[in-house]
Design a protein around this motif. Structure first.
Motif, short mmCIF file in Angstrom:
data_model
loop_
_atom_site.label_atom_id
_atom_site.label_comp_id
_atom_site.label_asym_id
_atom_site.label_seq_id
_atom_site.Cartn_x
_atom_site.Cartn_y
_atom_site.Cartn_z
N ARG A 1 0.82 -1.21 0.00
CA ARG A 1 0.00 0.00 0.00
C ARG A 1 0.85 1.26 0.00
O ARG A 1 0.55 2.23 -0.67
N ASP A 2 1.95 1.28 0.75
CA ASP A 2 2.81 2.46 0.85
C ASP A 2 3.84 2.55 -0.28
O ASP A 2 4.59 3.51 -0.34
N GLY A 3 3.89 1.54 -1.13
CA GLY A 3 4.87 1.53 -2.22
C GLY A 3 6.24 1.08 -1.73
O GLY A 3 6.43 0.70 -0.58
N TYR A 4 7.18 1.10 -2.63
CA TYR A 4 8.56 0.71 -2.33
C TYR A 4 9.44 1.94 -2.28
O TYR A 4 9.17 2.95 -2.90
N ASP A 5 10.56 1.81 -1.58
CA ASP A 5 11.64 2.78 -1.66
C ASP A 5 12.61 2.22 -2.70
O ASP A 5 13.02 1.06 -2.60
N ALA A 6 12.96 3.00 -3.70
CA ALA A 6 13.78 2.52 -4.82
C ALA A 6 15.12 1.96 -4.37
O ALA A 6 15.70 1.12 -5.03
N ALA A 7 15.65 2.43 -3.25
CA ALA A 7 16.95 1.97 -2.78
C ALA A 7 16.85 0.64 -2.02
O ALA A 7 17.86 0.00 -1.76
N ASP A 8 15.63 0.23 -1.67
CA ASP A 8 15.46 -1.01 -0.92
C ASP A 8 15.78 -2.22 -1.78
O ASP A 8 15.56 -2.22 -2.99
N SER A 9 16.29 -3.25 -1.14
CA SER A 9 16.41 -4.55 -1.77
C SER A 9 15.26 -5.41 -1.27
O SER A 9 14.64 -5.09 -0.27
N VAL A 10 14.99 -6.47 -1.97
CA VAL A 10 13.98 -7.39 -1.51
C VAL A 10 14.51 -8.04 -0.24
O VAL A 10 15.61 -8.58 -0.23
N ASN A 11 13.71 -7.97 0.82
CA ASN A 11 14.18 -8.39 2.14
C ASN A 11 12.99 -8.94 2.91
O ASN A 11 11.97 -8.29 3.03
N VAL A 12 13.13 -10.13 3.45
CA VAL A 12 12.03 -10.77 4.17
C VAL A 12 11.62 -9.97 5.40
O VAL A 12 10.45 -9.92 5.77
N HIS A 13 12.57 -9.28 6.03
CA HIS A 13 12.26 -8.52 7.24
C HIS A 13 11.48 -7.25 6.93
O HIS A 13 10.61 -6.86 7.70
N GLN A 14 11.80 -6.60 5.82
CA GLN A 14 11.09 -5.37 5.45
C GLN A 14 9.76 -5.66 4.78
O GLN A 14 8.78 -4.95 5.00
N MET A 15 9.72 -6.66 3.95
CA MET A 15 8.54 -6.93 3.13
C MET A 15 7.52 -7.81 3.84
O MET A 15 6.36 -7.83 3.48
N GLY A 16 7.99 -8.58 4.81
CA GLY A 16 7.09 -9.50 5.51
C GLY A 16 7.19 -10.90 4.93
O GLY A 16 7.47 -11.09 3.75
N GLY A 17 6.93 -11.87 5.77
CA GLY A 17 7.09 -13.26 5.38
C GLY A 17 6.14 -13.70 4.27
O GLY A 17 6.55 -14.38 3.33
N GLN A 18 4.87 -13.32 4.37
CA GLN A 18 3.90 -13.73 3.37
C GLN A 18 4.24 -13.14 2.00
O GLN A 18 4.23 -13.85 0.99
N TRP A 19 4.55 -11.85 1.96
CA TRP A 19 4.93 -11.20 0.70
C TRP A 19 6.14 -11.89 0.11
O TRP A 19 6.19 -12.18 -1.08
N PHE A 20 7.14 -12.17 0.95
CA PHE A 20 8.39 -12.75 0.50
C PHE A 20 8.19 -14.15 -0.07
O PHE A 20 8.76 -14.50 -1.11
#
Length: 174
Positions: free
Chosen positions: A97-116
């Motif tokens: 809902r809040d979108g991504y930060d372009a500098a972020d990498s895909v990360n289970v801790h930031q994105m959440g387990g279900q998303w990941f």
């Protein structure tokens, strides 16, 4: 100067994923059905804002390197480029809902387990389906190929999830 540091870090990540895959992971096979394509972690965990052209180029380089290692004649390159091509589409499909930060990498801790898990299942599953169907070249032993796709997807996905949980910091650092 910051961009040079990011590029160097990504090159070190690439070398680490390829070396670990070639030296250790390539020897692991589950019941002649499951292979772990550990090197996909490099492509899957790139920063979200990585341009598509760079992703496609990296997909080709990583896949071609694996083709040289396994002598597979372009199978890894084709499947890795497909993964790199579809990655932005899957990221758009799963945009929070809040979108991504372009500098972020895909990360289970930031994105959440279900998303990941959904992200891994989609992209690793598509990669493995492309790889094993190209390897097969026909639909003669489709049941065995389907079993290879499922078992290898689970093996690779679980391995990459464990890597994320063990080696990626749980907090965002800036």
């Amino acid at each position: 100067m910051r961009e040079v540091g990011v590029i160097l870090i990504q090159l070190l990540r690439l070398a680490a994923y390829l070396a670990i895959h070639m030296l250790i992971i390539s020897k692991l096979v589950l019941f002649d059905l499951g292979w772990c394509f550990f090197y996909l972690g490099f492509l899957l965990f790139l920063p979200i804002g990585t341009p598509i052209v760079v992703q496609l180029g990296l997909g080709f380089v990583v896949g071609f390197t694996m083709d040289l290692f396994y002598d597979t004649g372009g199978l890894h390159a084709a499947a890795a480029v497909l993964l790199a091509f579809l990655r932005p589409w899957v990221l758009r499909l799963l945009t929070p809902r809040d979108g991504y930060d372009a500098a972020d990498s895909v990360n289970v801790h930031q994105m959440g387990g279900q998303w990941f898990v959904v992200y891994l299942a989609l992209l690793v599953g598509i990669h493995h389906a492309a790889f094993f169907l190209l390897e097969l070249g026909s639909f003669r032993t489709f049941g065995l190929t389907l079993a290879k796709i499922v078992v290898s997807t689970l093996f690779t996905g679980l391995t990459l999830l464990i890597v994320q949980l063990l080696f990626v910091p749980s907090r965002r650092t800036r």
